[in-house]
Structures are given as C-alpha cells and as structure tokens.
Design a protein around this motif. Structure first.
Motif: not given
Length: 224
Positions: A19-20, A25-27, A54-56, A187-189
């Motif tokens: 999920l993170l 990936a969206h950001r 996910r991000l390679g 900071v991503v939560c």
C-alpha cells in the motif's frame, strides 16, 4: 500544514509495504530516475522490499539504533545512525533532568550493536551511495521518529538529490515534527491516527523479525 491521514489497519508488513509503494508510485510519477530505497532493519526491510519492487528501485539498508532513557530502554530519548553523531530530543532530556553525557555508556552500547549489524547485514559491502539520487527511507512505522531522524541526518551528509521518509503508520506528533525539521524533502504516512500508542497496534501480524528474516528478504529481492 500536513494533512491528517485516516486510521488504517494492516494485515502484516507485506500488505503495508504494498500500500505504501502504491502511494509512493503515485507521488513519484514525474520522477523518472531509479530511486534508492533504504530500509531501517529489522521491521523496515519487508516494507522496503515492496517499495523497491514497485518503483523499480535499488534496495539497501541504513542502520540506526534508539537511545533509551536510563532504566527505561524502551523510551527513546534519541538515536544514533552508523558512523553519525547521536541525535537527542533536547526537550525530553530536559524533562527527565539528564544530559547527553549521562547517556554516553548507552550510546557506546548502541554503537557496538550497530557495528555488529553492519558486519552481519553488509558482510563487507560499503554503505550505499546516495549522492545525486532520490532516496526513500522506509520503516514499518514512526513512533517517536528518533531513529528516522538520526538516519535522515546521516543521509544528509551523503548528498542525495531528494529524500523521502515513508512509513505505513505514524504518530501524528512524530510525522509533524519530522516534516517541520526539514531533514526530508517529504514525509509520507498512509495513516496518522490520533489514538496512536505503538506501531504494532496497527498491524494484525507484527511479529518480531530476526537477522535471518532480514537476510532472506534481501536475498529474495536480489534474486527476483
């Protein structure tokens, strides 16, 4: 202003990592560079595996250890990362009536454990090269933010192009403090519940990981 994130429950670290990873990936849609994902062992490693996949991105670790209060090792008053200086919460030290010098023996013990983990996890490999890269530092959650703060300041001396701190669940106070301090560009939560008491509260399965678990996760990623 950092917007409040909804309270979420995660089945385990793998689900939380997926999920993170989707949120990151969206950001990072407009960032076409190959990111360096750095996980904080032990709990951050399964998260990092999912994010890097996910991000390679490339996956490695950064090591930090909490510095506990005298007689209360679970209560973090600071942290130290690899060969970086110890980072203390000066307000907490003042509240407890202690100084950094009072914790010198604890700092020495945590440095010894860091050295053991460096030998165990890196097996002679050098620390990851972050210069000029988008670096995503991940953990399975932020309670006080002490270890993340120490790791971010260690990273700052390695000249990354951009630094993102990411975790599935965070104490709102830790998230806001780390955002305000500016050691990370973002900071991503996913979740920052006001009723936060401990990271494990928000996982159905939050079993303690071992060194062998870390090795297996890193090997699995390398072979994928």
């Amino acid at each position: 202003m950092v917007r409040d994130a909804p309270a979420l429950m995660f089945a385990d670290r793998d689900e939380a990592g997926r999920l993170l990873a989707a949120e990151l990936a969206h950001r990072l849609e407009s960032d076409h560079s190959r990111p360096l994902v750095l996980a904080l062992p032990r709990g951050g490693v399964p998260i990092g595996v999912q994010v890097a996949a996910r991000l390679g991105g490339d996956l490695d670790i950064v090591l930090a250890r909490k510095i506990g209060a005298p007689g209360r090792p679970e209560f973090g008053v600071g942290a130290v990362a690899e060969d970086g200086p110890p980072v203390f919460d000066e307000g907490t030290l003042a509240h407890l009536g202690i100084t950094a010098d009072d914790l010198s023996a604890t700092v020495d013990a945590e440095r010894a454990e860091l050295a053991r983990r460096v030998r165990r996890y890196r097996a002679g490999r050098p620390a990851p090269v972050a210069a000029g890269r988008t670096v995503i530092l991940v953990d399975d959650g932020l309670a006080t933010g002490a270890t993340a703060r120490a790791a971010l300041r260690w990273l700052h001396g390695r000249s990354p192009r951009r630094t993102i701190l990411a975790a599935p669940v965070c104490a709102p106070q830790a998230r806001d403090a780390l955002s305000a301090e500016g050691d990370a560009d973002a900071v991503v939560c996913l979740s920052a519940p006001p009723e936060f008491r401990a990271v494990g509260q928000w996982y159905d399965d939050f079993h303690q990981l071992t060194d062998e678990d870390v090795d297996a996760a890193m090997r699995g990623f390398a072979h994928a």
